[in-house]
Scaffold this motif. Sequence first.
Motif, PDB file in Angstrom:
ATOM      1  N   LEU A  15      -8.817  -7.094   0.486  1.00  0.00           N
ATOM      2  CA  LEU A  15      -8.898  -6.342  -0.806  1.00  0.00           C
ATOM      3  C   LEU A  15      -7.993  -5.408   0.145  1.00  0.00           C
ATOM      4  CD1 LEU A  15      -8.612  -4.675  -3.668  1.00  0.00           C
ATOM      5  CD2 LEU A  15     -10.737  -4.040  -3.040  1.00  0.00           C
ATOM      6  N   PHE A  16      -6.801  -4.692  -0.378  1.00  0.00           N
ATOM      7  CA  PHE A  16      -6.104  -4.213   0.770  1.00  0.00           C
ATOM      8  C   PHE A  16      -6.023  -3.196  -0.486  1.00  0.00           C
ATOM      9  CE2 PHE A  16      -1.896  -2.016   2.086  1.00  0.00           C
ATOM     10  CZ  PHE A  16      -2.393  -1.972   2.722  1.00  0.00           C
ATOM     11  N   THR A  17      -5.424  -1.525  -0.566  1.00  0.00           N
ATOM     12  CA  THR A  17      -4.993  -0.789  -1.440  1.00  0.00           C
ATOM     13  C   THR A  17      -4.970   0.933  -0.400  1.00  0.00           C
ATOM     14  OG1 THR A  17      -6.913   0.634  -1.020  1.00  0.00           O
ATOM     15  CG2 THR A  17      -6.350  -1.159  -3.242  1.00  0.00           C
ATOM     16  N   VAL A  18      -3.270   1.128  -0.816  1.00  0.00           N
ATOM     17  CA  VAL A  18      -2.981   2.444  -0.099  1.00  0.00           C
ATOM     18  C   VAL A  18      -1.862   3.374  -1.284  1.00  0.00           C
ATOM     19  CG1 VAL A  18      -0.884   1.556   0.548  1.00  0.00           C
ATOM     20  CG2 VAL A  18      -1.631   2.632   2.171  1.00  0.00           C
ATOM     21  N   GLN A  19      -2.578   4.364  -0.459  1.00  0.00           N
ATOM     22  CA  GLN A  19      -1.402   5.560  -1.741  1.00  0.00           C
ATOM     23  C   GLN A  19      -0.337   6.153  -0.636  1.00  0.00           C
ATOM     24  OE1 GLN A  19      -4.608   8.585  -3.559  1.00  0.00           O
ATOM     25  NE2 GLN A  19      -2.167   9.696  -3.471  1.00  0.00           N
ATOM     26  N   LEU A  20       0.817   5.851  -1.315  1.00  0.00           N
ATOM     27  CA  LEU A  20       2.230   5.884  -0.889  1.00  0.00           C
ATOM     28  C   LEU A  20       2.725   6.641  -1.439  1.00  0.00           C
ATOM     29  CD1 LEU A  20       2.964   2.009  -0.410  1.00  0.00           C
ATOM     30  CD2 LEU A  20       2.767   4.151   1.384  1.00  0.00           C
ATOM     31  N   SER A  21       3.872   7.818  -1.311  1.00  0.00           N
ATOM     32  CA  SER A  21       4.533   9.173  -2.077  1.00  0.00           C
ATOM     33  C   SER A  21       5.348   8.116  -2.905  1.00  0.00           C
ATOM     34  CB  SER A  21       5.277   9.921  -1.153  1.00  0.00           C
ATOM     35  OG  SER A  21       5.801   8.536  -0.220  1.00  0.00           O
ATOM     36  N   ALA A  22       5.765   8.741  -4.396  1.00  0.00           N
ATOM     37  CA  ALA A  22       6.755   8.182  -4.450  1.00  0.00           C
ATOM     38  C   ALA A  22       8.703   8.839  -4.313  1.00  0.00           C
ATOM     39  CB  ALA A  22       6.221   8.617  -5.799  1.00  0.00           C
ATOM     40  N   THR A  23       8.466   7.946  -3.251  1.00  0.00           N
ATOM     41  CA  THR A  23       9.787   7.709  -3.229  1.00  0.00           C
ATOM     42  C   THR A  23      10.439   6.978  -2.590  1.00  0.00           C
ATOM     43  OG1 THR A  23       9.464   8.239  -0.684  1.00  0.00           O
ATOM     44  CG2 THR A  23       9.759   9.999  -1.816  1.00  0.00           C
ATOM     45  N   ARG A  24      11.415   6.613  -1.787  1.00  0.00           N
ATOM     46  CA  ARG A  24      11.965   5.519  -1.583  1.00  0.00           C
ATOM     47  C   ARG A  24      11.722   4.522  -0.221  1.00  0.00           C
ATOM     48  NH1 ARG A  24      19.011   6.403  -1.553  1.00  0.00           N
ATOM     49  NH2 ARG A  24      18.609   4.197  -0.530  1.00  0.00           N
ATOM     50  N   ARG A  71       0.289   3.990  -5.849  1.00  0.00           N
ATOM     51  CA  ARG A  71      -0.681   2.882  -5.191  1.00  0.00           C
ATOM     52  C   ARG A  71      -0.879   1.282  -4.932  1.00  0.00           C
ATOM     53  NH1 ARG A  71      -5.676   4.307  -3.756  1.00  0.00           N
ATOM     54  NH2 ARG A  71      -5.447   6.062  -5.001  1.00  0.00           N
ATOM     55  N   LEU A  72      -0.424   1.139  -3.979  1.00  0.00           N
ATOM     56  CA  LEU A  72      -0.445  -0.283  -4.247  1.00  0.00           C
ATOM     57  C   LEU A  72      -2.488  -1.391  -3.420  1.00  0.00           C
ATOM     58  CD1 LEU A  72       0.924  -3.024  -2.990  1.00  0.00           C
ATOM     59  CD2 LEU A  72       1.973  -2.510  -1.164  1.00  0.00           C
ATOM     60  N   GLY A  73      -2.295  -2.188  -4.567  1.00  0.00           N
ATOM     61  CA  GLY A  73      -3.666  -3.094  -4.095  1.00  0.00           C
ATOM     62  C   GLY A  73      -2.697  -4.359  -4.612  1.00  0.00           C
ATOM     63  N   LEU A  74      -3.849  -4.865  -3.088  1.00  0.00           N
ATOM     64  CA  LEU A  74      -3.162  -6.386  -2.979  1.00  0.00           C
ATOM     65  C   LEU A  74      -4.495  -7.187  -3.059  1.00  0.00           C
ATOM     66  CD1 LEU A  74      -0.571  -5.911   0.076  1.00  0.00           C
ATOM     67  CD2 LEU A  74       0.169  -6.915  -2.357  1.00  0.00           C
ATOM     68  N   ARG A  75      -5.083  -7.926  -3.371  1.00  0.00           N
ATOM     69  CA  ARG A  75      -5.911  -8.814  -3.596  1.00  0.00           C
ATOM     70  C   ARG A  75      -5.996 -11.062  -4.148  1.00  0.00           C
ATOM     71  NH1 ARG A  75      -9.868  -5.241  -6.790  1.00  0.00           N
ATOM     72  NH2 ARG A  75      -8.823  -3.683  -7.972  1.00  0.00           N
ATOM     73  N   LEU A  76      -6.663 -11.141  -2.494  1.00  0.00           N
ATOM     74  CA  LEU A  76      -6.563 -12.080  -2.553  1.00  0.00           C
ATOM     75  C   LEU A  76      -7.759 -13.059  -2.917  1.00  0.00           C
ATOM     76  CD1 LEU A  76      -4.398 -14.310  -1.462  1.00  0.00           C
ATOM     77  CD2 LEU A  76      -6.120 -14.511   0.794  1.00  0.00           C
ATOM     78  N   PHE A  77      -7.627 -14.093  -3.757  1.00  0.00           N
ATOM     79  CA  PHE A  77      -8.661 -15.041  -3.989  1.00  0.00           C
ATOM     80  C   PHE A  77      -8.825 -15.927  -3.723  1.00  0.00           C
ATOM     81  CE2 PHE A  77      -7.577 -12.411  -7.331  1.00  0.00           C
ATOM     82  CZ  PHE A  77      -8.585 -11.328  -7.817  1.00  0.00           C
ATOM     83  N   ALA A  78     -10.198 -16.716  -3.256  1.00  0.00           N
ATOM     84  CA  ALA A  78     -10.520 -17.886  -2.895  1.00  0.00           C
ATOM     85  C   ALA A  78      -9.933 -18.977  -2.703  1.00  0.00           C
ATOM     86  CB  ALA A  78     -11.762 -18.188  -3.152  1.00  0.00           C
TER      87      ALA A  78
END
Length: 155
Positions: A15-24, A71-78
């Motif tokens: 699991l990975f999440t990060v908050q990023l500015s809403a810019t290019r 926010r970007l979230g990545l979830r990798l499952f089994a």
Amino acid sequence: MTQKSAPQVTAPTHLFTVQLSATRRGARLARLLTERQLDDWGVFVEGAVQVVAELAANAVLHGRVPGRDFRLGLRLFADRTLRIEVTDARGDRVPCVHDPVTADAESGRGLLIVAAYAERWGVDEAAAGCKVVWAELAPGHGPPGLRRSRVTSGS
């Protein structure tokens, strides 16, 4: 007396999440962080970077509220399915795939790219009037001509 088994809930292995500015710049960083994170996990997911690039660009272009991030979230499952989630501040602006764009149009293909790579994708409501646009990329699913093992272990 019989016992019922509890429904199985599949938890992500990574699991990975990060908050990023809403810019290019934030959208570009989402793409770069996805490449890095998948590399750190030792996996390659066909189309993941393209899908993140499109969803992050849409969050910046169509989902931006001044002073609010995405926010970007990545979830990798089994089973090697990757779920990508991009949460933005505009729950009132729900994305949809429009009629095919003309060959010389400069925009309008983003969600077609997402739909081509994703086994399924959609939009969910989120707290505080936000929305989550998500896509699930599964092994063996993708655009014709690119269908090969979509998630492979790195060496």
